[in-house]
Scaffold this motif. Structure first.
Motif, short mmCIF file in Angstrom:
data_model
loop_
_atom_site.label_atom_id
_atom_site.label_comp_id
_atom_site.label_asym_id
_atom_site.label_seq_id
_atom_site.Cartn_x
_atom_site.Cartn_y
_atom_site.Cartn_z
N PHE A 1 -31.66 -33.17 -0.12
CA PHE A 1 -31.58 -34.62 0.04
C PHE A 1 -32.96 -35.27 -0.06
CE2 PHE A 1 -29.81 -38.52 1.29
CZ PHE A 1 -30.50 -39.07 2.36
N SER A 2 -33.97 -34.63 0.46
CA SER A 2 -35.31 -35.23 0.48
C SER A 2 -35.94 -35.35 -0.90
CB SER A 2 -36.22 -34.43 1.41
OG SER A 2 -36.33 -33.10 0.96
N ARG A 3 -35.31 -34.82 -1.92
CA ARG A 3 -35.80 -34.97 -3.31
C ARG A 3 -35.43 -36.33 -3.89
NH1 ARG A 3 -33.14 -31.99 -6.96
NH2 ARG A 3 -34.79 -32.40 -8.45
N TYR A 4 -34.57 -37.07 -3.20
CA TYR A 4 -33.99 -38.27 -3.78
C TYR A 4 -34.45 -39.54 -3.08
CZ TYR A 4 -30.77 -35.09 -6.10
OH TYR A 4 -30.24 -34.10 -6.88
N ALA A 5 -34.87 -40.53 -3.88
CA ALA A 5 -34.94 -41.89 -3.37
C ALA A 5 -33.50 -42.41 -3.27
CB ALA A 5 -35.76 -42.76 -4.31
N MET A 6 -33.25 -43.24 -2.28
CA MET A 6 -31.88 -43.69 -2.01
C MET A 6 -31.80 -45.21 -1.99
SD MET A 6 -30.23 -40.85 -1.67
CE MET A 6 -28.68 -41.48 -1.03
N ALA A 7 -30.62 -45.71 -2.20
CA ALA A 7 -30.42 -47.16 -2.18
C ALA A 7 -28.98 -47.49 -1.82
CB ALA A 7 -30.77 -47.76 -3.53
N TRP A 8 -28.79 -48.74 -1.45
CA TRP A 8 -27.46 -49.32 -1.28
C TRP A 8 -27.31 -50.45 -2.28
CZ3 TRP A 8 -23.65 -47.45 1.84
CH2 TRP A 8 -24.02 -46.53 2.82
N PHE A 9 -26.14 -50.49 -2.92
CA PHE A 9 -25.74 -51.57 -3.80
C PHE A 9 -24.42 -52.12 -3.28
CE2 PHE A 9 -28.53 -51.20 -7.59
CZ PHE A 9 -29.20 -50.02 -7.27
#
Length: 127
Positions: free
Chosen positions: A29-37
């Motif tokens: 999981f820590s490899r990914y930048a995350m967002a909400w749309f």
């Protein structure tokens, strides 16, 4: 690749608070930048908030600044969206998204930068 599952949506009244969660599995999981749309019927999917891999940096669309907070727990493989002072115009299906990122402190705001998406969770704010 990573699988994303959102939860926490529901029906609330204007001014209420609600917290969404997005659980990730299948990759680090820590490899990914995350967002909400979020998306309403007949409209494009709009950016809401983003957080870097390290959680050191975040970014919000102007309409939610001061009301929403994005956070993540890399030990729990989960990203959150805490929403306060909800308004009817916040009504939408909310999606979490993941973007593989080389950089620990970089967030992404473009829809096209995100490779993985959850199935969405409905948030309805009544007036």
């Amino acid at each position: 690749q990573v699988q994303l599952v959102e939860s926490g949506g529901g029906l609330v009244q204007t001014g209420d608070s609600l917290s969404l969660s997005c659980a990730a599995s299948g990759d680090t999981f820590s490899r990914y930048a995350m967002a909400w749309f979020r998306q309403i019927p007949g409209k494009d999917r709009d950016f809401v908030a983003a957080i870097s891999r390290s959680a050191a940096t975040t970014f919000y669309v102007d309409s939610v600044k001061g009301r929403f907070t994005i956070s993540r727990d890399n030990a729990k493989d989960t990203v959150y969206l805490h929403m306060n002072s909800l308004k009817p115009e916040d009504t939408a299906v909310y999606y979490c998204a993941a973007a593989p990122s080389q950089w620990h402190n970089t967030y992404h705001i473009a829809h096209e930068e995100y490779e993985y998406w959850g199935q969405g969770t409905q948030v309805t704010v009544s007036s």
